[in-house]
Design a protein around this motif. Structure first.
Motif, PDB file in Angstrom:
ATOM      1  N   LEU A   4       0.859  -1.181   0.000  1.00 47.23           N
ATOM      2  CA  LEU A   4       0.000   0.000   0.000  1.00 47.23           C
ATOM      3  C   LEU A   4       0.892   1.227   0.000  1.00 47.23           C
ATOM      4  O   LEU A   4       1.897   1.268   0.719  1.00 47.23           O
ATOM      5  CB  LEU A   4      -0.919  -0.003   1.221  1.00 47.23           C
ATOM      6  N   VAL A   5       0.520   2.218  -0.786  1.00 45.88           N
ATOM      7  CA  VAL A   5       1.246   3.485  -0.786  1.00 45.88           C
ATOM      8  C   VAL A   5       0.233   4.616  -0.671  1.00 45.88           C
ATOM      9  O   VAL A   5      -0.823   4.569  -1.305  1.00 45.88           O
ATOM     10  CB  VAL A   5       2.131   3.632  -2.051  1.00 45.88           C
ATOM     11  N   PHE A   6       0.541   5.585   0.191  1.00 46.62           N
ATOM     12  CA  PHE A   6      -0.350   6.736   0.334  1.00 46.62           C
ATOM     13  C   PHE A   6       0.477   7.998   0.495  1.00 46.62           C
ATOM     14  O   PHE A   6       1.665   7.952   0.837  1.00 46.62           O
ATOM     15  CB  PHE A   6      -1.321   6.553   1.499  1.00 46.62           C
ATOM     16  N   SER A   7      -0.169   9.121   0.235  1.00 48.37           N
ATOM     17  CA  SER A   7       0.492  10.411   0.419  1.00 48.37           C
ATOM     18  C   SER A   7      -0.347  11.272   1.351  1.00 48.37           C
ATOM     19  O   SER A   7      -1.561  11.076   1.484  1.00 48.37           O
ATOM     20  CB  SER A   7       0.690  11.130  -0.925  1.00 48.37           C
ATOM     21  N   HIS A   8       0.322  12.216   1.976  1.00 48.15           N
ATOM     22  CA  HIS A   8      -0.358  13.139   2.884  1.00 48.15           C
ATOM     23  C   HIS A   8       0.413  14.447   2.930  1.00 48.15           C
ATOM     24  O   HIS A   8       1.627  14.473   2.650  1.00 48.15           O
ATOM     25  CB  HIS A   8      -0.471  12.535   4.290  1.00 48.15           C
ATOM     26  N   PRO A   9      -0.254  15.539   3.263  1.00 48.98           N
ATOM     27  CA  PRO A   9       0.471  16.803   3.406  1.00 48.98           C
ATOM     28  C   PRO A   9       1.387  16.745   4.629  1.00 48.98           C
ATOM     29  O   PRO A   9       1.089  16.030   5.599  1.00 48.98           O
ATOM     30  CB  PRO A   9      -0.635  17.838   3.627  1.00 48.98           C
ATOM     31  N   PRO A  10       2.504  17.469   4.616  1.00 53.70           N
ATOM     32  CA  PRO A  10       3.312  17.551   5.833  1.00 53.70           C
ATOM     33  C   PRO A  10       2.490  18.192   6.951  1.00 53.70           C
ATOM     34  O   PRO A  10       1.675  19.077   6.691  1.00 53.70           O
ATOM     35  CB  PRO A  10       4.493  18.434   5.425  1.00 53.70           C
ATOM     36  N   ARG A  11       2.693  17.722   8.166  1.00 50.41           N
ATOM     37  CA  ARG A  11       1.921  18.265   9.288  1.00 50.41           C
ATOM     38  C   ARG A  11       2.753  19.349   9.960  1.00 50.41           C
ATOM     39  O   ARG A  11       3.559  19.094  10.851  1.00 50.41           O
ATOM     40  CB  ARG A  11       1.555  17.162  10.280  1.00 50.41           C
ATOM     41  N   ASN A  12       2.567  20.567   9.516  1.00 46.89           N
ATOM     42  CA  ASN A  12       3.307  21.695  10.075  1.00 46.89           C
ATOM     43  C   ASN A  12       2.387  22.913  10.133  1.00 46.89           C
ATOM     44  O   ASN A  12       1.207  22.835   9.767  1.00 46.89           O
ATOM     45  CB  ASN A  12       4.565  21.977   9.249  1.00 46.89           C
ATOM     46  N   LEU A  13       2.941  24.033  10.577  1.00 46.68           N
ATOM     47  CA  LEU A  13       2.113  25.226  10.729  1.00 46.68           C
ATOM     48  C   LEU A  13       1.558  25.712   9.400  1.00 46.68           C
ATOM     49  O   LEU A  13       0.424  26.182   9.326  1.00 46.68           O
ATOM     50  CB  LEU A  13       2.939  26.328  11.394  1.00 46.68           C
ATOM     51  N   VAL A  14       2.348  25.572   8.338  1.00 47.17           N
ATOM     52  CA  VAL A  14       1.894  26.043   7.037  1.00 47.17           C
ATOM     53  C   VAL A  14       0.700  25.224   6.549  1.00 47.17           C
ATOM     54  O   VAL A  14      -0.318  25.766   6.106  1.00 47.17           O
ATOM     55  CB  VAL A  14       3.047  25.984   6.014  1.00 47.17           C
TER      56      VAL A  14
END
Length: 227
Positions: A161-171
């Protein structure tokens, strides 16, 4: 689902109506814009990393691929070109279908692509057959319960399985707040989410998938896991 969560073949009758909150945001204009970008520039860097990981480290020749929220299906076209046997796409927005169909027909792979609209895998995980590989690109940030979605997806994955996600930061958090505020102001029910990366990887581990691949580009973090 580009820009946050943002194939011909036979389009199966939906098990239920597509979710209106996704149709309102990921509409035909959005689908056509993604298709134009793909036609002009090919895969995005994050999409190319996903294809290379699956082809080089997992192996996709002869594989059945299930993509959740694959939009117009550009990743599936690339995987079919690299040797996948067939693909299945689950989509909650009905607006992608005409554009996806044209792209798959132009690539000559319409008979190897199956598209289903309106089936929420997290709600009905057993309604879809298992696949060798499951892909969720730019999808978990569009779904409120990442645990349920990834659990269902992991149980459908025989090999990887491969997935993507946004970085979890203030931006990214500020961006999600801005998008959600805009959605609220215009009366739309769609919301974006910045889930915990560690918690999502833990979900895969509980379902027997070990994350051995990580990549981060300018906008997306990619996680690849195998049994």
């Amino acid at each position: 689902m580009d820009d946050c969560c943002s194939a011909g073949g036979d389009s199966r009758a939906p098990d239920r109506l597509a979710d209106g909150r996704y149709d309102a945001v990921f509409d035909e204009r959005f689908a056509q814009r993604i298709a134009r970008q793909y036609s002009k520039r090919g895969l995005t860097p994050s999409e190319q990393h996903i294809v290379d990981y699956l082809a080089d480290e997992v192996g996709i020749v002869g594989a059945r691929v299930l993509e959740i929220g694959g939009g117009v299906g550009e990743l599936q076209l690339a995987l079919l070109e690299r040797g996948a046997a067939n693909t299945v796409n689950l989509e909650l927005s009905s607006a992608y279908e005409a554009t996806a169909g044209r792209l798959a027909a132009a690539a000559g792979v319409g008979d190897r692509v199956t598209r289903t609209v309106g089936l929420d895998l997290a709600e009905r995980p057993n309604a879809v057959d298992e696949a060798d590989i499951v892909v969720l690109h730019r999808v978990v940030c569009c779904y409120p319960d990442a645990d349920r979605l990834l659990s269902a997806a992991a149980d459908r994955a025989r090999r990887a399985l491969v997935f993507s996600h946004p970085p979890r930061n203030l931006v990214s958090r500020a961006g999600a707040v801005s998008v959600n505020l805009m959605m609220w102001l215009v009366g739309r029910s769609y919301r974006g989410f910045i889930h915990s990366p560690d918690a999502m990887v833990d979900v895969l581990a509980r379902h027997g998938l070990q994350a051995g691949y990580r990549h981060r580009d300018r906008g997306w973090c990619i996680v690849g896991a195998q049994r």
